[in-house]
Design a protein around this motif. Structure first.
Motif, PDB file in Angstrom:
ATOM      1  N   PRO A  32     -43.037 -19.740  -9.056  1.00  0.00           N
ATOM      2  CA  PRO A  32     -41.871 -20.288  -8.356  1.00  0.00           C
ATOM      3  C   PRO A  32     -41.017 -19.175  -7.776  1.00  0.00           C
ATOM      4  O   PRO A  32     -41.248 -17.986  -8.033  1.00  0.00           O
ATOM      5  CB  PRO A  32     -41.138 -21.042  -9.460  1.00  0.00           C
ATOM      6  CG  PRO A  32     -41.475 -20.267 -10.696  1.00  0.00           C
ATOM      7  CD  PRO A  32     -42.903 -19.818 -10.513  1.00  0.00           C
ATOM      8  N   LYS A  33     -40.013 -19.584  -7.015  1.00  0.00           N
ATOM      9  CA  LYS A  33     -39.107 -18.588  -6.430  1.00  0.00           C
ATOM     10  C   LYS A  33     -38.412 -17.792  -7.534  1.00  0.00           C
ATOM     11  O   LYS A  33     -38.272 -16.567  -7.446  1.00  0.00           O
ATOM     12  CB  LYS A  33     -38.070 -19.289  -5.554  1.00  0.00           C
ATOM     13  CG  LYS A  33     -37.160 -18.335  -4.795  1.00  0.00           C
ATOM     14  CD  LYS A  33     -36.213 -19.086  -3.858  1.00  0.00           C
ATOM     15  CE  LYS A  33     -36.969 -19.772  -2.742  1.00  0.00           C
ATOM     16  NZ  LYS A  33     -36.055 -20.430  -1.773  1.00  0.00           N
TER      17      LYS A  33
ATOM     18  N   SER B 270     -50.276 -31.511 -14.613  1.00  0.00           N
ATOM     19  CA  SER B 270     -48.877 -31.887 -14.797  1.00  0.00           C
ATOM     20  C   SER B 270     -47.948 -30.950 -14.029  1.00  0.00           C
ATOM     21  O   SER B 270     -47.008 -31.385 -13.360  1.00  0.00           O
ATOM     22  CB  SER B 270     -48.535 -31.859 -16.291  1.00  0.00           C
ATOM     23  OG  SER B 270     -47.173 -32.112 -16.506  1.00  0.00           O
ATOM     24  N   LEU B 271     -48.209 -29.649 -14.119  1.00  0.00           N
ATOM     25  CA  LEU B 271     -47.380 -28.668 -13.414  1.00  0.00           C
ATOM     26  C   LEU B 271     -47.496 -28.831 -11.907  1.00  0.00           C
ATOM     27  O   LEU B 271     -46.492 -28.786 -11.172  1.00  0.00           O
ATOM     28  CB  LEU B 271     -47.782 -27.256 -13.837  1.00  0.00           C
ATOM     29  CG  LEU B 271     -47.402 -26.863 -15.276  1.00  0.00           C
ATOM     30  CD1 LEU B 271     -48.174 -25.636 -15.722  1.00  0.00           C
ATOM     31  CD2 LEU B 271     -45.898 -26.624 -15.379  1.00  0.00           C
ATOM     32  N   ILE B 272     -48.720 -29.021 -11.411  1.00  0.00           N
ATOM     33  CA  ILE B 272     -48.918 -29.189  -9.964  1.00  0.00           C
ATOM     34  C   ILE B 272     -48.228 -30.462  -9.473  1.00  0.00           C
ATOM     35  O   ILE B 272     -47.611 -30.482  -8.404  1.00  0.00           O
ATOM     36  CB  ILE B 272     -50.421 -29.208  -9.627  1.00  0.00           C
ATOM     37  CG1 ILE B 272     -51.035 -27.824  -9.892  1.00  0.00           C
ATOM     38  CG2 ILE B 272     -50.661 -29.631  -8.177  1.00  0.00           C
ATOM     39  CD1 ILE B 272     -52.545 -27.774  -9.751  1.00  0.00           C
TER      40      ILE B 272
ATOM     41  N   HIS C  16     -39.870 -28.097  -7.258  1.00  0.00           N
ATOM     42  CA  HIS C  16     -38.673 -27.309  -7.581  1.00  0.00           C
ATOM     43  C   HIS C  16     -38.943 -25.831  -7.315  1.00  0.00           C
ATOM     44  O   HIS C  16     -39.966 -25.289  -7.736  1.00  0.00           O
ATOM     45  CB  HIS C  16     -38.291 -27.515  -9.046  1.00  0.00           C
ATOM     46  CG  HIS C  16     -38.141 -28.954  -9.431  1.00  0.00           C
ATOM     47  ND1 HIS C  16     -36.963 -29.648  -9.280  1.00  0.00           N
ATOM     48  CD2 HIS C  16     -39.046 -29.838  -9.950  1.00  0.00           C
ATOM     49  CE1 HIS C  16     -37.138 -30.890  -9.703  1.00  0.00           C
ATOM     50  NE2 HIS C  16     -38.389 -31.035 -10.100  1.00  0.00           N
ATOM     51  N   ASP C  17     -37.981 -25.177  -6.659  1.00  0.00           N
ATOM     52  CA  ASP C  17     -38.125 -23.742  -6.374  1.00  0.00           C
ATOM     53  C   ASP C  17     -37.826 -22.879  -7.593  1.00  0.00           C
ATOM     54  O   ASP C  17     -38.313 -21.752  -7.697  1.00  0.00           O
ATOM     55  CB  ASP C  17     -37.179 -23.337  -5.242  1.00  0.00           C
ATOM     56  CG  ASP C  17     -37.617 -23.872  -3.894  1.00  0.00           C
ATOM     57  OD1 ASP C  17     -38.831 -24.109  -3.719  1.00  0.00           O
ATOM     58  OD2 ASP C  17     -36.745 -24.061  -3.027  1.00  0.00           O
ATOM     59  N   HIS C  18     -37.000 -23.389  -8.474  1.00  0.00           N
ATOM     60  CA  HIS C  18     -36.523 -22.585  -9.600  1.00  0.00           C
ATOM     61  C   HIS C  18     -36.945 -23.249 -10.907  1.00  0.00           C
ATOM     62  O   HIS C  18     -36.698 -24.428 -11.131  1.00  0.00           O
ATOM     63  CB  HIS C  18     -34.997 -22.455  -9.554  1.00  0.00           C
ATOM     64  CG  HIS C  18     -34.484 -21.961  -8.226  1.00  0.00           C
ATOM     65  ND1 HIS C  18     -34.504 -20.637  -7.868  1.00  0.00           N
ATOM     66  CD2 HIS C  18     -33.960 -22.636  -7.169  1.00  0.00           C
ATOM     67  CE1 HIS C  18     -34.004 -20.508  -6.646  1.00  0.00           C
ATOM     68  NE2 HIS C  18     -33.671 -21.705  -6.206  1.00  0.00           N
TER      69      HIS C  18
END
Length: 402
Positions: A66-67, A26-28, A34-36
């Motif tokens: 993430p960033k 799900s996360l992948i 999204h970067d943030h």
């Protein structure tokens, strides 16, 4: 199709490792767009499970960092002590990893006890005045996320611990939102808009990567995997029933919650010897119930100053707390806090913080300033005065004499 997906679609009971695999997928599938990232954390079992799992997956290289990653901790100032204590420890662990933690609290005058004892608004109830959740949790969290979004470029992903099966109403909302705004139930209920947020549509999405987890998966993760990885999650189980947390599955909320018929979570805590010193907290719920009694509140007369019938829809509506009731409530809360903390000091246990010095000072300041909620002057009679003793100007004497 992975083994975990096949199990899910076949309707078979997922093993915890398969549930974790689906969360990773799900996360992948959605988070990398999204970067943030942000994570809304209440300190309860579900949001703590996704928080510790997410950081663990980053630490072990299962997903890329993430960033920016910001954890928004919703501090209602009314949490059950084991949850609040565990949250403080977990925040230290997050900051040690370089993860930004933002403690989100309602503005001083809108905090639960300040609003009641300082401004005089009666404790919430399920029938006519359920003001607390939005004011001390939802609105502050939405404002913090909007502020964060205004400071970054690009899109922002909010990750939550929402699961199916927590309540029928929640399940229905999830089902109705599937396919709306890009929502997908099959892979973690991904939505491209933050509920309750305004003016930021298109720049924020939400993801619930634990949507498919059962309560047994949550407890297995918190009590074994997360604990073994060094996370301070052991005390969280105490708030839900200790060793029987999974079976009891008690819902937690504010300590002394006026909206709950019974405080199962507090009852469970007090059964454990290490938390028995918190027994005075049982005095909060009766206090809130007492503060709603007519004798402690003002009431509209239902009459104009000349004695004619007022046009208001609810002419004799009950209103705010008297100053005497507020001071009585303040003394009782402070006595409950002192009772817990004297015993905590004797036993070497963590103290509690129902009211800090800033909040107490603000309550006394608002009372001294004779603060009333909007629409109330303070010259109205109390709710226990018979209607046939009240004149339109608020004076109390038999109407026939006037």
């Amino acid at each position: 199709m992975s083994r975990a997906q096949a199990t899910l679609f076949d309707g078979a009971r997922l093993h915890k490792d398969d549930a974790v695999e689906l969360t990773i997928q799900s996360l992948i599938a959605h988070a990398y767009a999204h970067d943030h990232w942000g994570l809304a954390w209440s300190g309860g079992k579900d949001s703590t499970a996704i928080l510790t799992l997410l950081v663990h997956l980053i630490d072990t290289g299962k997903i890329r960092r993430p960033k920016t990653l910001t954890v928004f901790y919703a501090d209602t100032r009314q949490e059950l002590p084991p949850l609040a204590i565990a949250a403080l420890r977990i925040m230290d662990q997050l900051r040690a990893r370089g993860i930004t933690v933002q403690v989100v609290t309602a503005p001083l005058d809108k905090r639960f006890l300040v609003y009641i004892l300082g401004r005089g608004v009666p404790p919430p109830n399920n029938n006519t005045l359920r003001w607390c959740t939005r004011q001390i949790k939802v609105d502050p969290m939405t404002a913090a996320i909007e502020q964060q979004l205004s400071a970054i470029d690009g899109t922002f992903l909010m990750i939550t611990g929402v699961r199916m099966g927590e309540s029928a109403a929640r399940d229905q909302r999830i089902a109705l939102s599937c396919g709306k705004d890009g929502g997908e139930c099959g892979q973690g209920w991904y939505q491209q808009v933050l509920p309750n947020a305004k003016g930021i549509r298109g720049r924020i999405a939400t993801l619930a990567p634990l949507l498919h987890w059962r309560v047994c998966h949550v407890w297995e993760w918190l009590m074994f995997d997360a604990h073994a990885a060094g996370w301070a999650t052991a005390d969280i189980a105490d708030a839900y029933g200790g060793d029987e947390a999974e079976e009891i599955n008690a819902r937690t909320g504010c300590v002394g919650c006026p909206l709950a018929q019974r405080e199962k979570a507090l009852e469970s805590i007090l059964k454990a010897p290490k938390w028995a010193y918190l027994t005075p907290l049982q005095g909060l719920k009766p206090l809130y119930r007492e503060l709603r009694e007519p004798r402690h509140r003002l009431k509209k007369t239902g009459l104009n100053a000349d004695g004619s019938l007022a046009r208001a829809k609810n002419r004799q509506r009950m209103g705010p707390l008297t100053f005497e009731a507020r001071l009585m409530g303040l003394d009782r809360v402070l006595a409950i806090q002192t009772g817990c903390n004297v015993e905590a000091a004797r036993l070497g246990r963590p103290i509690i913080d129902l009211l800090n010095t800033e909040e107490e000072a603000r309550i006394r300041e608002l009372i001294a300033a004779e603060t009333w909620p909007n629409g109330w002057e303070g010259d109205e009679p109390t709710g226990d005065v018979p209607l046939d003793m009240i004149y339109g100007d608020g004076s109390v004497q038999p109407l026939l004499v006037r």
